[in-house]
Scaffold this motif. Structure first.
Motif, PDB file in Angstrom:
ATOM      1  N   PHE A  12      -6.284   4.984 -10.527  1.00  0.00           N
ATOM      2  CA  PHE A  12      -5.628   3.765 -10.085  1.00  0.00           C
ATOM      3  C   PHE A  12      -6.388   3.194  -8.882  1.00  0.00           C
ATOM      4  O   PHE A  12      -7.451   3.673  -8.518  1.00  0.00           O
ATOM      5  CB  PHE A  12      -4.170   4.054  -9.722  1.00  0.00           C
ATOM      6  CG  PHE A  12      -3.347   4.557 -10.880  1.00  0.00           C
ATOM      7  CD1 PHE A  12      -3.520   4.024 -12.144  1.00  0.00           C
ATOM      8  CD2 PHE A  12      -2.410   5.548 -10.706  1.00  0.00           C
ATOM      9  CE1 PHE A  12      -2.767   4.474 -13.226  1.00  0.00           C
ATOM     10  CE2 PHE A  12      -1.657   6.013 -11.774  1.00  0.00           C
ATOM     11  CZ  PHE A  12      -1.840   5.478 -13.034  1.00  0.00           C
ATOM     12  N   GLY A  13      -5.819   2.192  -8.243  1.00  0.00           N
ATOM     13  CA  GLY A  13      -6.477   1.582  -7.097  1.00  0.00           C
ATOM     14  C   GLY A  13      -6.180   2.281  -5.796  1.00  0.00           C
ATOM     15  O   GLY A  13      -6.416   1.726  -4.725  1.00  0.00           O
ATOM     16  N   TYR A  14      -5.630   3.493  -5.847  1.00  0.00           N
ATOM     17  CA  TYR A  14      -5.172   4.177  -4.656  1.00  0.00           C
ATOM     18  C   TYR A  14      -6.279   4.452  -3.641  1.00  0.00           C
ATOM     19  O   TYR A  14      -6.143   4.189  -2.452  1.00  0.00           O
ATOM     20  CB  TYR A  14      -4.530   5.520  -5.029  1.00  0.00           C
ATOM     21  CG  TYR A  14      -3.191   5.414  -5.703  1.00  0.00           C
ATOM     22  CD1 TYR A  14      -2.811   4.264  -6.361  1.00  0.00           C
ATOM     23  CD2 TYR A  14      -2.305   6.480  -5.685  1.00  0.00           C
ATOM     24  CE1 TYR A  14      -1.595   4.160  -6.987  1.00  0.00           C
ATOM     25  CE2 TYR A  14      -1.078   6.395  -6.318  1.00  0.00           C
ATOM     26  CZ  TYR A  14      -0.728   5.230  -6.972  1.00  0.00           C
ATOM     27  OH  TYR A  14       0.474   5.144  -7.588  1.00  0.00           O
TER      28      TYR A  14
ATOM     29  N   PRO B  23       2.183   5.151  -3.484  1.00  0.00           N
ATOM     30  CA  PRO B  23       3.243   4.895  -4.472  1.00  0.00           C
ATOM     31  C   PRO B  23       4.430   4.133  -3.899  1.00  0.00           C
ATOM     32  O   PRO B  23       4.996   3.253  -4.564  1.00  0.00           O
ATOM     33  CB  PRO B  23       3.649   6.306  -4.922  1.00  0.00           C
ATOM     34  CG  PRO B  23       2.447   7.146  -4.665  1.00  0.00           C
ATOM     35  CD  PRO B  23       1.823   6.592  -3.434  1.00  0.00           C
ATOM     36  N   ALA B  24       4.820   4.455  -2.654  1.00  0.00           N
ATOM     37  CA  ALA B  24       5.958   3.771  -2.036  1.00  0.00           C
ATOM     38  C   ALA B  24       5.657   2.294  -1.834  1.00  0.00           C
ATOM     39  O   ALA B  24       6.492   1.426  -2.103  1.00  0.00           O
ATOM     40  CB  ALA B  24       6.300   4.433  -0.701  1.00  0.00           C
ATOM     41  N   TYR B  25       4.442   1.995  -1.356  1.00  0.00           N
ATOM     42  CA  TYR B  25       4.066   0.600  -1.164  1.00  0.00           C
ATOM     43  C   TYR B  25       4.054  -0.162  -2.484  1.00  0.00           C
ATOM     44  O   TYR B  25       4.506  -1.308  -2.570  1.00  0.00           O
ATOM     45  CB  TYR B  25       2.679   0.509  -0.525  1.00  0.00           C
ATOM     46  CG  TYR B  25       2.599   1.013   0.892  1.00  0.00           C
ATOM     47  CD1 TYR B  25       3.675   0.884   1.770  1.00  0.00           C
ATOM     48  CD2 TYR B  25       1.442   1.608   1.377  1.00  0.00           C
ATOM     49  CE1 TYR B  25       3.599   1.343   3.073  1.00  0.00           C
ATOM     50  CE2 TYR B  25       1.347   2.066   2.675  1.00  0.00           C
ATOM     51  CZ  TYR B  25       2.432   1.936   3.521  1.00  0.00           C
ATOM     52  OH  TYR B  25       2.358   2.384   4.811  1.00  0.00           O
TER      53      TYR B  25
ATOM     54  N   MET C  85       5.388  -2.884 -11.955  1.00  0.00           N
ATOM     55  CA  MET C  85       5.070  -1.560 -11.407  1.00  0.00           C
ATOM     56  C   MET C  85       3.714  -1.067 -11.888  1.00  0.00           C
ATOM     57  O   MET C  85       2.919  -0.540 -11.100  1.00  0.00           O
ATOM     58  CB  MET C  85       6.165  -0.561 -11.803  1.00  0.00           C
ATOM     59  CG  MET C  85       7.494  -0.773 -11.118  1.00  0.00           C
ATOM     60  SD  MET C  85       8.714   0.487 -11.592  1.00  0.00           S
ATOM     61  CE  MET C  85      10.124  -0.034 -10.606  1.00  0.00           C
ATOM     62  N   VAL C  86       3.443  -1.255 -13.177  1.00  0.00           N
ATOM     63  CA  VAL C  86       2.160  -0.800 -13.731  1.00  0.00           C
ATOM     64  C   VAL C  86       1.003  -1.587 -13.122  1.00  0.00           C
ATOM     65  O   VAL C  86      -0.016  -1.011 -12.708  1.00  0.00           O
ATOM     66  CB  VAL C  86       2.160  -0.935 -15.263  1.00  0.00           C
ATOM     67  CG1 VAL C  86       0.769  -0.638 -15.820  1.00  0.00           C
ATOM     68  CG2 VAL C  86       3.189   0.002 -15.881  1.00  0.00           C
ATOM     69  N   VAL C  87       1.148  -2.900 -13.024  1.00  0.00           N
ATOM     70  CA  VAL C  87       0.089  -3.727 -12.456  1.00  0.00           C
ATOM     71  C   VAL C  87      -0.176  -3.358 -11.005  1.00  0.00           C
ATOM     72  O   VAL C  87      -1.331  -3.318 -10.549  1.00  0.00           O
ATOM     73  CB  VAL C  87       0.457  -5.220 -12.574  1.00  0.00           C
ATOM     74  CG1 VAL C  87      -0.510  -6.091 -11.784  1.00  0.00           C
ATOM     75  CG2 VAL C  87       0.466  -5.649 -14.040  1.00  0.00           C
ATOM     76  N   SER C  88       0.883  -3.060 -10.250  1.00  0.00           N
ATOM     77  CA  SER C  88       0.721  -2.725  -8.831  1.00  0.00           C
ATOM     78  C   SER C  88      -0.095  -1.459  -8.622  1.00  0.00           C
ATOM     79  O   SER C  88      -0.721  -1.287  -7.577  1.00  0.00           O
ATOM     80  CB  SER C  88       2.095  -2.573  -8.168  1.00  0.00           C
ATOM     81  OG  SER C  88       2.762  -1.416  -8.645  1.00  0.00           O
TER      82      SER C  88
ATOM     83  N   PRO D  10      -7.577  -4.714   1.154  1.00  0.00           N
ATOM     84  CA  PRO D  10      -6.658  -4.919   2.276  1.00  0.00           C
ATOM     85  C   PRO D  10      -5.234  -5.263   1.857  1.00  0.00           C
ATOM     86  O   PRO D  10      -4.363  -5.444   2.712  1.00  0.00           O
ATOM     87  CB  PRO D  10      -7.282  -6.115   2.980  1.00  0.00           C
ATOM     88  CG  PRO D  10      -7.831  -6.935   1.842  1.00  0.00           C
ATOM     89  CD  PRO D  10      -8.316  -5.952   0.811  1.00  0.00           C
ATOM     90  N   PHE D  11      -4.977  -5.370   0.553  1.00  0.00           N
ATOM     91  CA  PHE D  11      -3.704  -5.924   0.092  1.00  0.00           C
ATOM     92  C   PHE D  11      -2.510  -5.141   0.632  1.00  0.00           C
ATOM     93  O   PHE D  11      -1.604  -5.705   1.258  1.00  0.00           O
ATOM     94  CB  PHE D  11      -3.670  -5.945  -1.436  1.00  0.00           C
ATOM     95  CG  PHE D  11      -2.451  -6.613  -2.001  1.00  0.00           C
ATOM     96  CD1 PHE D  11      -2.411  -7.988  -2.175  1.00  0.00           C
ATOM     97  CD2 PHE D  11      -1.326  -5.875  -2.339  1.00  0.00           C
ATOM     98  CE1 PHE D  11      -1.283  -8.609  -2.694  1.00  0.00           C
ATOM     99  CE2 PHE D  11      -0.198  -6.482  -2.853  1.00  0.00           C
ATOM    100  CZ  PHE D  11      -0.178  -7.854  -3.027  1.00  0.00           C
ATOM    101  N   PHE D  12      -2.491  -3.811   0.388  1.00  0.00           N
ATOM    102  CA  PHE D  12      -1.313  -3.037   0.766  1.00  0.00           C
ATOM    103  C   PHE D  12      -1.300  -2.679   2.246  1.00  0.00           C
ATOM    104  O   PHE D  12      -0.260  -2.266   2.774  1.00  0.00           O
ATOM    105  CB  PHE D  12      -1.204  -1.783  -0.101  1.00  0.00           C
ATOM    106  CG  PHE D  12      -0.694  -2.080  -1.483  1.00  0.00           C
ATOM    107  CD1 PHE D  12       0.630  -2.420  -1.686  1.00  0.00           C
ATOM    108  CD2 PHE D  12      -1.547  -2.071  -2.572  1.00  0.00           C
ATOM    109  CE1 PHE D  12       1.099  -2.721  -2.953  1.00  0.00           C
ATOM    110  CE2 PHE D  12      -1.091  -2.371  -3.839  1.00  0.00           C
ATOM    111  CZ  PHE D  12       0.244  -2.706  -4.039  1.00  0.00           C
ATOM    112  N   THR D  13      -2.436  -2.838   2.928  1.00  0.00           N
ATOM    113  CA  THR D  13      -2.421  -2.714   4.385  1.00  0.00           C
ATOM    114  C   THR D  13      -1.618  -3.856   4.990  1.00  0.00           C
ATOM    115  O   THR D  13      -0.789  -3.667   5.884  1.00  0.00           O
ATOM    116  CB  THR D  13      -3.852  -2.722   4.943  1.00  0.00           C
ATOM    117  OG1 THR D  13      -4.600  -1.648   4.364  1.00  0.00           O
ATOM    118  CG2 THR D  13      -3.842  -2.569   6.459  1.00  0.00           C
TER     119      THR D  13
END
Length: 388
Positions: free
Chosen positions: A20-22, A37-39, A88-91, A98-101
Motif C-alpha cells: 500500500f502507500g504506507y 491505518p487510523a489516518y 477505504m480501499v482507495v485510501s 504529504p497527504f496524511f501528514t
C-alpha cells in the motif's frame, strides 16, 4: 476496530501490507506505519459523512427539496456501503507524505472542536435528565432522582480516595495529586453553587463530578502506562486491554453523535420538533408509524421534512468530527512527520496512551467544569434572559 486490527504486528509484517502507500514517507518507522491505518480509515469515514452532511444541508445545490434530502438519508443503503468500502480501499493506496501528514493536523484541530461539542451535549443531557425526573408524575421518579444523586456522589468520593492511593501516593506524583485535587475542589464549589443558583440542582452536579473524575482517572492511566508509584494499576499491555479501549471509544463516539443529532437546538437555538414529525398522521397511520425515518412516508409536510433534514445534517456533521477524533484517539494524538521520524514517545502497541493523551483529557475535564460553572452563573449575571 479496523484501525486497531491493521496496526497490529501481524498486519505490519504481512507482505501485502507494505504494497500500500504506507511506507512512502514513513521510511519503515514503526510509529508512523502503525498510525497509517487510523489516518486512512478516518479519512474515508470523514469523507463519507461529509458527503452526507453536504447533501442533507439546506444550502446544497443538488437537492433543494427537503423531502428529497430526507430520502437521500433513508434510501440507497447498498450503494452507500459500497461507497464507504471503496473509499477505504482507495485510501490505502494514497502515499503517506504529504497527504496524511496534513490530514493529521486537520484531525488534531477538528478533534478539539468535537470534544467541545461533546461536552455541551453532555451538559445538556444532564440538565434534560434532571428536568425529566423532577417533572415526572409519581414518587418513583423522585426516589430515583435522590437515590442516583446520593449514589453518584458517594461512589465518586470513594473512587477519589482510591485515586489518591493509585496515582498520588508518592510526593513525586505531582501531576496526579494536582489533577485529582483540582477536580475535587471544583466539585465542592459547583455543588454549593448549584444549591443556590436559580437553575441549579444537585443531580447535574453529581453527574459532572462523576464524569470529570472518571476523565481524570483515564487521563492518569494514559499518562503513566508503566507500573510504578504514580500508577499502581498499570500492567503489561495485553490484547484484551487494547480491545476494550477501542470498544469504549466507539461506544462513546456513538452516544455523543446520537445525542447530538437530537440536541441541535443546544447549539443553534432552534426548537426540537423531531417528535412532532408527521403530527396526527403518525397517530392515525395504520399499524402506527413511530420512527423518524418513516415520518415522511406518513404524509409529513415539506416544513416537517425540513426539520428532519436539518437534524440529519447535524448528525452527519458530528459523525464527521467524531471520525477525526477517533483517529487521534487511536494514534495517541500523534502527528506523523514527513521524514518518518517519531514525534511521540508513547507505546505504539497501545491505544490512548502517552502524555499528550493525558493532558488532552485533563483539559477536557477542566473545560467541562468551566462550562458547568458558566451554566450556573450565566442566569444570575444575565437575569433578563430566558435560560429555561
Amino acid at each position: 476496530i479496523i484501525s486497531c486490527i491493521m496496526r497490529s504486528d501481524a498486519c505490519l509484517t504481512a507482505g501485502p501490507y507494505m504494497k500500500f502507500g504506507y511506507n512512502d514517507g514513513c521510511n519503515g518507522e514503526a510509529q508512523c506505519l502503525k498510525d497509517q491505518p487510523a489516518y486512512r480509515i478516518s479519512f474515508a469515514t470523514v469523507l463519507f459523512f461529509a458527503i452526507h452532511w453536504i447533501m442533507s444541508h439546506k444550502y446544497n445545490l443538488c437537492m433543494s427539496s427537503a423531502t428529497t434530502r430526507v430520502k437521500f438519508n433513508t434510501d440507497w443503503f447498498l450503494i452507500k456501503i459500497a461507497l464507504l468500502l471503496g473509499l477505504m480501499v482507495v485510501s490505502l493506496y494514497i502515499p503517506s507524505n504529504p497527504f496524511f501528514t496534513v490530514f493529521a493536523w486537520f484531525a488534531l484541530v477538528f478533534s478539539v472542536v468535537y470534544l467541545i461539542l461533546q461536552l455541551v451535549i453532555f451538559l445538556g443531557f444532564s440538565y434534560d435528565l434532571n428536568d425529566w425526573l423532577r417533572n415526572h408524575e409519581g414518587g418513583a421518579a423522585k426516589i430515583v432522582l435522590i437515590g442516583a444523586t446520593i449514589l453518584m456522589f458517594l461512589s465518586t468520593l470513594v473512587g477519589t480516595g482510591f485515586m489518591y492511593y493509585w496515582f498520588g501516593d508518592d510526593k513525586s506524583c505531582v501531576e496526579g495529586q494536582m489533577m485529582i485535587t483540582l477536580t475535587l475542589l471544583s466539585a465542592v464549589l459547583y455543588t454549593i453553587l448549584g444549591i443556590f443558583a436559580p437553575n441549579g440542582s444537585l443531580f447535574p452536579s453529581a453527574i459532572v463530578f462523576l464524569y470529570t473524575m472518571w476523565t481524570i482517572f483515564t487521563s492518569l492511566t494514559s499518562g503513566f502506562p508503566d507500573h510504578g508509584t504514580c500508577n499502581r494499576l498499570a500492567s503489561e499491555p495485553t490484547s484484551w486491554k487494547l480491545g476494550i479501549s477501542a470498544a469504549m471509544s466507539g461506544l462513546s463516539l456513538a452516544y455523543a453523535c446520537t445525542a447530538g443529532g437530537a440536541s441541535r437546538e443546544n447549539f443553534t437555538g432552534a426548537s426540537n420538533q423531531m417528535s412532532d414529525i408527521g403530527g396526527d398522521n403518525l397517530a392515525s397511520a395504520e399499524g402506527g408509524v413511530t420512527t423518524q425515518s418513516q415520518a415522511y412516508e406518513a404524509g409529513a409536510s415539506e416544513e416537517e421534512d425540513k426539520t428532519f433534514a436539518n437534524h440529519l445534517s447535524w448528525f452527519h456533521l458530528l459523525m464527521c468530527l467524531g471520525s477525526f477524533y477517533m483517529s487521534m484517539l487511536v494514534t495517541n494524538w500523534y502527528i506523523t512527520k514527513g521524514d518518518g521520524s517519531s514525534a511521540s514517545s508513547s507505546d505504539v502497541s497501545e491505544v490512548d496512551t502517552g502524555t499528550t493523551s493525558m493532558w488532552t483529557k485533563f483539559a477536557s475535564a477542566l473545560l467541562c467544569i468551566l462550562l458547568y460553572f458558566w451554566t450556573l452563573i450565566a442566569p444570575m449575571i444575565f437575569s433578563d434572559r430566558d435560560f429555561s
